[in-house]
Structure formats: structure tokens, C-alpha cells
Design a protein around this motif. Structure first.
Motif, PDB file in Angstrom:
ATOM      1  N   SER A 167       0.785  -1.239   0.000  1.00 63.59           N
ATOM      2  CA  SER A 167       0.000   0.000   0.000  1.00 63.59           C
ATOM      3  C   SER A 167       0.825   1.304   0.000  1.00 63.59           C
ATOM      4  CB  SER A 167      -0.982  -0.002   1.171  1.00 63.59           C
ATOM      5  OG  SER A 167      -1.880  -1.082   1.037  1.00 63.59           O
ATOM      6  N   HIS A 199       0.280 -18.704   6.078  1.00 68.52           N
ATOM      7  CA  HIS A 199       0.981 -17.472   6.451  1.00 68.52           C
ATOM      8  C   HIS A 199       2.494 -17.647   6.386  1.00 68.52           C
ATOM      9  CE1 HIS A 199      -2.970 -16.803   8.275  1.00 68.52           C
ATOM     10  NE2 HIS A 199      -2.714 -15.525   8.135  1.00 68.52           N
ATOM     11  N   PHE A 247      -6.876   2.966   5.736  1.00 71.12           N
ATOM     12  CA  PHE A 247      -6.650   3.746   4.505  1.00 71.12           C
ATOM     13  C   PHE A 247      -7.777   3.613   3.486  1.00 71.12           C
ATOM     14  CE2 PHE A 247      -4.877  -0.341   3.224  1.00 71.12           C
ATOM     15  CZ  PHE A 247      -4.246  -0.753   4.398  1.00 71.12           C
ATOM     16  N   GLU A 253     -12.973  -7.233   2.880  1.00 67.73           N
ATOM     17  CA  GLU A 253     -12.057  -8.308   2.559  1.00 67.73           C
ATOM     18  C   GLU A 253     -12.759  -9.190   1.550  1.00 67.73           C
ATOM     19  OE1 GLU A 253      -8.901  -9.079   6.129  1.00 67.73           O
ATOM     20  OE2 GLU A 253     -11.028  -9.350   6.512  1.00 67.73           O
ATOM     21  N   ILE A 277      -8.310 -13.658   0.237  1.00 68.33           N
ATOM     22  CA  ILE A 277      -7.342 -13.465  -0.839  1.00 68.33           C
ATOM     23  C   ILE A 277      -6.910 -12.007  -0.960  1.00 68.33           C
ATOM     24  CG2 ILE A 277      -8.853 -13.038  -2.849  1.00 68.33           C
ATOM     25  CD1 ILE A 277      -6.655 -15.932  -3.124  1.00 68.33           C
ATOM     26  N   ALA A 280      -9.502  -4.654   0.471  1.00 68.70           N
ATOM     27  CA  ALA A 280      -9.828  -3.628  -0.527  1.00 68.70           C
ATOM     28  C   ALA A 280     -10.734  -2.562   0.069  1.00 68.70           C
ATOM     29  CB  ALA A 280     -10.520  -4.275  -1.720  1.00 68.70           C
TER      30      ALA A 280
HETATM   31  C1  FA5 Z   1      -3.250  -5.475   3.595  1.00 66.46           C
HETATM   32  O1  FA5 Z   1      -2.046  -5.759   3.585  1.00 66.46           O
HETATM   33  C2  FA5 Z   1      -3.748  -4.236   2.941  1.00 66.46           C
HETATM   34  N1  FA5 Z   1      -2.633  -3.374   2.580  1.00 66.46           N
HETATM   35  C3  FA5 Z   1      -4.593  -4.599   1.734  1.00 66.46           C
HETATM   36  C4  FA5 Z   1      -5.384  -3.446   1.210  1.00 66.46           C
HETATM   37  C5  FA5 Z   1      -4.901  -2.689   0.140  1.00 66.46           C
HETATM   38  C6  FA5 Z   1      -6.611  -3.123   1.796  1.00 66.46           C
HETATM   39  C7  FA5 Z   1      -5.622  -1.631  -0.312  1.00 66.46           C
HETATM   40  C8  FA5 Z   1      -7.349  -2.068   1.313  1.00 66.46           C
HETATM   41  C9  FA5 Z   1      -6.858  -1.317   0.265  1.00 66.46           C
HETATM   42  P1  FA5 Z   1      -3.993  -7.734   4.660  1.00 66.46           P
HETATM   43  O2  FA5 Z   1      -3.103  -7.681   5.821  1.00 66.46           O
HETATM   44  O3  FA5 Z   1      -5.339  -8.304   4.857  1.00 66.46           O
HETATM   45  O4  FA5 Z   1      -4.230  -6.306   4.053  1.00 66.46           O
HETATM   46  O5  FA5 Z   1      -3.257  -8.548   3.499  1.00 66.46           O
HETATM   47  C10 FA5 Z   1      -3.754  -8.602   2.187  1.00 66.46           C
HETATM   48  C11 FA5 Z   1      -3.624 -10.006   1.605  1.00 66.46           C
HETATM   49  O6  FA5 Z   1      -2.293 -10.453   1.714  1.00 66.46           O
HETATM   50  C12 FA5 Z   1      -4.435 -11.049   2.377  1.00 66.46           C
HETATM   51  O7  FA5 Z   1      -5.751 -11.083   1.920  1.00 66.46           O
HETATM   52  C13 FA5 Z   1      -3.691 -12.325   2.042  1.00 66.46           C
HETATM   53  O8  FA5 Z   1      -4.041 -12.806   0.755  1.00 66.46           O
HETATM   54  C14 FA5 Z   1      -2.256 -11.844   1.973  1.00 66.46           C
HETATM   55  N2  FA5 Z   1      -1.559 -12.100   3.258  1.00 66.46           N
HETATM   56  C15 FA5 Z   1      -1.650 -11.401   4.412  1.00 66.46           C
HETATM   57  N3  FA5 Z   1      -0.837 -11.898   5.349  1.00 66.46           N
HETATM   58  C16 FA5 Z   1      -0.195 -12.944   4.780  1.00 66.46           C
HETATM   59  C17 FA5 Z   1       0.809 -13.868   5.224  1.00 66.46           C
HETATM   60  N4  FA5 Z   1       1.354 -13.805   6.427  1.00 66.46           N
HETATM   61  N5  FA5 Z   1       1.222 -14.829   4.348  1.00 66.46           N
HETATM   62  C18 FA5 Z   1       0.714 -14.868   3.101  1.00 66.46           C
HETATM   63  N6  FA5 Z   1      -0.210 -14.040   2.608  1.00 66.46           N
HETATM   64  C19 FA5 Z   1      -0.665 -13.082   3.441  1.00 66.46           C
END
Ligand code: FA5
Length: 334
Positions: A167, A199, A247, A253, A277, A280
Motif C-alpha cells: 500500500s 501465512h 486507509f 475483505e 485473498i 480492498a
Molecule cells: C493489507 O495488507 C492491505 N494493505 C490490503 C489493502 C490494500 C486493503 C488496499 C485495502 C486497500 P492484509 O493484511 O489483509 O491487508 O493482506 C492482504 C492479503 O495479503 C491477504 O488477503 C492475504 O491474501 C495476503 N496475506 C496477508 N498476510 C499474509 C501472510 N502472512 N502470508 C501470506 N499471505 C498473506
């Protein structure tokens, strides 16, 4: 040592030898550094002059005799074992070198890029080492806000950190470019958290950002629906859940039905049948402001997709850690 007896013994060994390995053993036994002939030469010093001349001559004769015999036997053996596995046919073309291939995560990144590019999004990159301003502050996550805890961060010296998501590149891009804009940002991110089947501490995301005069949630839904159906080549069940990211507002989600177990429940989807996945939402006015864009005139959506999770779904991989295992038995399948 009786040289005549030695010669008889060597001849017997040679007659009995069946393969190249036997010949190598014979060579070592008689002609090697610690072989019988070397022993004779070593003992010459202790002999009388007369014996020494005689023994030296005989030992030299035996040496050339054995070398000839062994070479001859080698040729004979090669003739008889021609066609068998020990025979090396030097006229055969050499084996080609093993070529490498792309890592499954690279394949997925390329596929995703191709789809977004075809929808008019531009490919952008940003730094893996970030500062707190871009990773948090500019994304409407103030210093003491508990939301910061949602991203377990690897901190470096001097206010620097390993970016916890892609982001920050939204802000970096909007600072330098005026809307309307459409970008996607693939990249590596890091989180200080425990690993399990879905993860990792190091994984990949693709950020998406579209800002325009009237870009809405409906546009977002259309874009990701198109994306998923092209990515999987078939209809995939999608569900949007309201969620909080500082943000975006509103935020959600996106889950897709688990392809690994077809929604029945497995270790990948933590037995729920759904895999988270992406995150947003509609870009928060504070983020637009921090990037120098007037939220009165512009609005847009942003999303962050987990590339590893996409790869797991696409290739039906049940443990994310396999991607980073460097295990060729796993990697050679792609
Ligand atoms: C975010 O990182 C936000 N920056 C996403 C976002 C962007 C929201 C723009 C709104 C607008 P989150 O922590 O949920 O959100 O991670 C986003 C995606 O990254 C998750 O849905 C998952 O697919 C992947 N993800 C998160 N943590 C892990 C992890 N430890 N290992 C693998 N994939 C992961």
C-alpha cells in the motif's frame, strides 16, 4: 620378493579379471604408489650391488610387461563389453545442460500482470525498505493508533522498516502523478508473524489503485470479477466481507471459495471453505490528501491481493511454505 612369482601372480590376476574395476585394482596392486613394484624399488638400497642391478632390471621389465598387459586387457574388455552399460560410446551426442525455469510465484505474478495490463493498469514498483511515513502515517495509521498492531513489523534503524504491505506505493505514486490513474504494484512484503499453512513472514502482494472522477465500488467489483474469471479460467465464488483498513472507507475483505478442497474445508482455508485473498476498499480521503490529491474532486478504489494465496489456489498447493523451501521435487513440477 621373488619377481618371477610376482609375475605369475599378476598374470593369474589378469586372466581372472572381468571388468575395468578389476583392472584398476590390479594396476593399484602392482603398479600403484604402494604396489609390489614400488616395494621392490624401495628395497633396492638394502641389496648388494650385484643383486641390486639384477633386481632393478627385472623389476623394470616386469613393470613394462604389466603396463602392456593391462592396456591390452583393457582394450579386450572394452571389445567384449561393447553395448553393455560400461561401454562409453564417445560418438554419442552429449546430454544437453539442464535448463532452469520460472518459480511458480513468478509465473503467477506474470499472469496477474498480463490481466491487469490488458485492463489498462500500469505496472509500478516501490521500495522493499520503507519508512514509517509511507508504510503507516500517510495511510491514515497514526503513531499510537492500535491499527498499527495489525501489521507485525520488522523495524530497522532510523525509522526504517521492511514494508508490511504494498500500500505505501499508492502514496508514492499519487504524490508524483495526477489522476485519473490506474496502477498495479506487485512486490515482496514482510511480516513478523508466526507461519502456518497459509501465512509466511515473507510473501508477495499485488496492490491495485484506480482513481478518477466517479470511480466507485461497482467499478471495483467489475474489475475483480473480471480478474478472477480470467485468472482461474472459470467462474469462482467470491464473497465480500465488510472489514476495516484505516486507509479505505468503506473497507472489505474478499474471499474466494477454496479451490484446494472445493469449499469442503481443509488446512488451507482453516476448515471454513473460504480463503481470504485480498483486502480492498474506497481510498480514504486522508490518504488522497496526504498524497496531494483533492478528495472533493477525486475518488477511487484500492486493493491488495496475496500472490502466494492465488498461487496456492491456482496450483492446489496446501502449504505456502513450500514456495520458499527450494525443494526441487516441488519446484520441478511447474
Ligand atoms: C493489507 O495488507 C492491505 N494493505 C490490503 C489493502 C490494500 C486493503 C488496499 C485495502 C486497500 P492484509 O493484511 O489483509 O491487508 O493482506 C492482504 C492479503 O495479503 C491477504 O488477503 C492475504 O491474501 C495476503 N496475506 C496477508 N498476510 C499474509 C501472510 N502472512 N502470508 C501470506 N499471505 C498473506
Amino acid at each position: 620378493m621373488d619377481i618371477k612369482l610376482l609375475k605369475t601372480e599378476a598374470e593369474k590376476d589378469l586372466t581372472l579379471s572381468k571388468d575395468l574395476k578389476d583392472l584398476d585394482d590390479i594396476f593399484r596392486k602392482y603398479l600403484g604408489k604402494k604396489g609390489s613394484i614400488a616395494e621392490i624399488f624401495n628395497s633396492l638400497a638394502e641389496m648388494s650391488k650385484k643383486d641390486r642391478i639384477k633386481a632393478g632390471k627385472e623389476a623394470n621389465e616386469l613393470k613394462s610387461f604389466l603396463i602392456d598387459k593391462i592396456n591390452q586387457k583393457r582394450l579386450d574388455l572394452a571389445e567384449t563389453i561393447k553395448g553393455k552399460e560400461q561401454w562409453i560410446d564417445i560418438s554419442l551426442p552429449a546430454k544437453g545442460p539442464k535448463t532452469g525455469h520460472l518459480h511458480p510465484l513468478t509465473l503467477i505474478k506474470r499472469k496477474v500482470s498480463e490481466i491487469f495490463e490488458s485492463m489498462g493498469f500500469s505496472y509500478i514498483e516501490g521500495p522493499e525498505i520503507e519508512n514509517e511515513f509511507y508504510n503507516f502515517d500517510a495511510l491514515n495509521i497514526p503513531k499510537d493508533h492500535p491499527a498499527r498492531d495489525a501489521w507485525d513489523t520488522f523495524y530497522l534503524d532510523k525509522g526504517l522498516l521492511l514494508r508490511t504491505h504494498t500500500s505505501p506505493v499508492q502514496v508514492r505514486f499519487m504524490e508524483k502523478n495526477n489522476p485519473p490513474l490506474r496502477i498495479f504494484v506487485p512486490g515482496r512484503v514482510f511480516r513478523h508473524e508466526a507461519t502456518d499453512a497459509s501465512h509466511e513472514v515473507n510473501f508477495y502482494q499485488i496492490e491495485g489503485l484506480m482513481v478518477g472522477k466517479d470511480v466507485s465500488t461497482a467499478n471495483f467489483k467489475a474489475v475483480i470479477k473480471e480478474f478472477f474469471s480470467r485468472f482461474f479460467g472459470k467462474k469462482i465464488e467470491i464473497r465480500l466481507r465488510p472489514s476495516f483498513f484505516p486507509f479505505v472507507e468503506p473497507g472489505f475483505e474478499v474471499d474466494i471459495s477454496c479451490v484446494v478442497c472445493k469449499g469442503k474445508g481443509c488446512s488451507v482455508c482453516s476448515k471454513t471453505g473460504w480463503v481470504e485473498i485480498m483486502g480492498a476498499g474506497m481510498v480514504h480521503p486522508n490518504v488522497l490528501k496526504a498524497s496531494g490529491i483533492n478528495p472533493k474532486f477525486w475518488q477511487g478504489f484500492a486493493f491488495g491481493i496475496g500472490i502466494d494465496r492465488l498461487a496456492m489456489m491456482k496450483y492446489k498447493i496446501n502449504d505456502i511454505r513450500l514456495f520458499y523451501s527450494s525443494d526441487l521435487r516441488f519446484l520441478e513440477q511447474f
